[in-house]
Design an enzyme around this catalytic site. Sequence first.
Site, PDB file in Angstrom:
ATOM      1  N   GLU A   1       0.820  -1.210   0.000  1.00  0.00           N
ATOM      2  CA  GLU A   1       0.000   0.000   0.000  1.00  0.00           C
ATOM      3  C   GLU A   1       0.858   1.266   0.000  1.00  0.00           C
ATOM      4  O   GLU A   1       0.381   2.352   0.291  1.00  0.00           O
ATOM      5  CB  GLU A   1      -0.951  -0.027   1.201  1.00  0.00           C
ATOM      6  CG  GLU A   1      -1.859  -1.247   1.218  1.00  0.00           C
ATOM      7  CD  GLU A   1      -3.224  -1.045   0.526  1.00  0.00           C
ATOM      8  OE1 GLU A   1      -3.770   0.057   0.590  1.00  0.00           O
ATOM      9  OE2 GLU A   1      -3.735  -2.024  -0.069  1.00  0.00           O
TER      10      GLU A   1
ATOM     11  N   CYS B   1      -2.930  11.318   4.002  1.00  0.00           N
ATOM     12  CA  CYS B   1      -3.277  10.373   2.923  1.00  0.00           C
ATOM     13  C   CYS B   1      -3.209  11.057   1.571  1.00  0.00           C
ATOM     14  O   CYS B   1      -2.943  10.425   0.553  1.00  0.00           O
ATOM     15  CB  CYS B   1      -4.699   9.858   3.081  1.00  0.00           C
ATOM     16  SG  CYS B   1      -5.016   8.975   4.595  1.00  0.00           S
TER      17      CYS B   1
ATOM     18  N   HIS C   1      -4.162   1.605   7.615  1.00  0.00           N
ATOM     19  CA  HIS C   1      -2.786   1.936   7.224  1.00  0.00           C
ATOM     20  C   HIS C   1      -2.090   2.475   8.473  1.00  0.00           C
ATOM     21  O   HIS C   1      -2.719   3.149   9.293  1.00  0.00           O
ATOM     22  CB  HIS C   1      -2.744   3.028   6.140  1.00  0.00           C
ATOM     23  CG  HIS C   1      -3.249   2.595   4.797  1.00  0.00           C
ATOM     24  ND1 HIS C   1      -4.063   3.394   4.014  1.00  0.00           N
ATOM     25  CD2 HIS C   1      -3.040   1.473   4.087  1.00  0.00           C
ATOM     26  CE1 HIS C   1      -4.337   2.764   2.878  1.00  0.00           C
ATOM     27  NE2 HIS C   1      -3.730   1.600   2.895  1.00  0.00           N
TER      28      HIS C   1
HETATM   29  O1  SUG Z   1      -7.793   3.063   0.713  1.00  0.00           O
HETATM   30  N1  SUG Z   1     -10.593   5.112   1.096  1.00  0.00           N
HETATM   31  C1  SUG Z   1      -9.163   4.972   1.073  1.00  0.00           C
HETATM   32  C2  SUG Z   1      -8.506   5.917   2.048  1.00  0.00           C
HETATM   33  C3  SUG Z   1      -7.015   5.907   1.896  1.00  0.00           C
HETATM   34  C4  SUG Z   1      -6.326   6.588   3.015  1.00  0.00           C
HETATM   35  N2  SUG Z   1      -4.933   6.603   2.799  1.00  0.00           N
HETATM   36  C5  SUG Z   1      -4.011   6.540   3.763  1.00  0.00           C
HETATM   37  N3  SUG Z   1      -4.305   6.190   4.974  1.00  0.00           N
HETATM   38  N4  SUG Z   1      -2.781   6.785   3.438  1.00  0.00           N
HETATM   39  C6  SUG Z   1      -8.745   3.518   1.328  1.00  0.00           C
HETATM   40  O2  SUG Z   1      -9.366   2.867   2.172  1.00  0.00           O
HETATM   41  C7  SUG Z   1     -12.859   4.692   0.239  1.00  0.00           C
HETATM   42  C8  SUG Z   1     -13.545   4.678  -1.116  1.00  0.00           C
HETATM   43  C9  SUG Z   1     -15.007   4.375  -1.044  1.00  0.00           C
HETATM   44  O3  SUG Z   1     -15.424   3.604  -0.170  1.00  0.00           O
HETATM   45  O4  SUG Z   1     -15.775   4.881  -1.897  1.00  0.00           O
HETATM   46  C10 SUG Z   1     -11.356   4.555   0.125  1.00  0.00           C
HETATM   47  O5  SUG Z   1     -10.868   3.961  -0.794  1.00  0.00           O
END
Ligand code: SUG
Length: 415
Positions: free
Chosen positions: A161, A346, A229
């Site tokens: 990731e 993020c 994460h």
């Molecule tokens: O991968 N949310 C992302 C958020 C990413 C956060 N990034 C870090 N922590 N670096 C994920 O879970 C939600 C999309 C949706 O449900 O429509 C989403 O993908």
Amino acid sequence: MLVEINFDGIVGPSHNYAGLSLGNLAATAHAGETSYPRAAALQGLEKMRGNRALGLTQGFFLPLPRPNHRFLTEIAADGHTDHALLAAAWSASSMWTANAATVSPAPDTRDARCHLTAANLVTMPHRYQEWPDTLRQLQIAFADAAHFKVSGPVPACFGDEGAANHMRLCASHAEPGLEVFVYGRRGGRFPARQHEEASRIVARAHGLDPARVLFVEQNPAAIEAGAFHNDVVAVANERVLFTHELAFADPEGTYAAIRAKVPEAEIVVVPDSAVSLAEAIRTYLFNAQLLTLPSGEMALVIPTEAQESPAVRGWLDAMLAGNGPIRRVIAVDVKQSMANGGGPACLRLRVVADPDTVDPRFLLTDALEDRIAGVIEEWWPEHIDPGELGSSGLENDVANARGKLLEALELPELG
Ligand code: SUG
């Protein structure tokens, strides 16, 4: 001159709440709600503007083409396809560029180039489809092969990731650092999205000195509580690690190993008694940008949700009243992204590099800020109801909006 450049993802015109990420509590809680792509993109741009105003170099990446026709073909989408799978092809999730790649700056690598490995994001179908287009963008932005090595992802049997599970501790950005890879143990209630094998492959591929690498297990209880994460519960910048007490499986062992390798390290631990794990994850206190300002002081850029929490505010006030290394706290409104589990950290990928070696079309200037804002205001959908995903009207609007941005930024190669 090597500096830290934050590359934020411009929030794409298809930004929506489809509830696709199991284990990401904000995303699943907001599933089905109406999203506001225009407001979301402007909030992100405002954050970039704010960081530039602090005197920092700011870059950006563009939204990927959505809906993703390559993915729709791969899954043989038809009129009976499950809505969640269809929605995956529309996700604007590439906005969270902390998951775009893992980055090892030149001072850490054997060949003295900055290495970027695109993350395969295999755990979630909507994210797994990002990497080919992300890789293309990285190859353009960092085309200077004397200074960068851009690589495709690790094998898809291992979940990776990207930078969201990677921290770097060093005396200053331009000096060699300790790279800390944080992975999750599989088998819990929620997926462990970063696999140890993937982290080890990236470290080897980047040519890191094994003496300056740590592999650290995330606390299973943190994943269970919604820290999908590691950057939801810890962040590092230069000599400082800012972390929740329950971030790592073996906190004391982790701190000792860091101190042994980076003697100047300052570890700021927030105890669970002051801010519970649940409150830390709800407010995204640790999904902050910890930045070194031109004055040398460090600032923490937190989401307004954290600022508004009495427990978090109380802890931060006490921290500022003391003489710790973090001297400023700045709150930013990224609520549209937050509702999908994406905070200030993020939304950015950190690359330590000389700005002159980066394709200037990816570096923000006053003129580009205005140009990007103009395109968003004119072309980004004002709102999207998840039921609209799949409609040809919305498809045209989304594709057209992205096309206008590529035109404005003179990046036809990404078309
Ligand atoms: O991968 N949310 C992302 C958020 C990413 C956060 N990034 C870090 N922590 N670096 C994920 O879970 C939600 C999309 C949706 O449900 O429509 C989403 O993908």
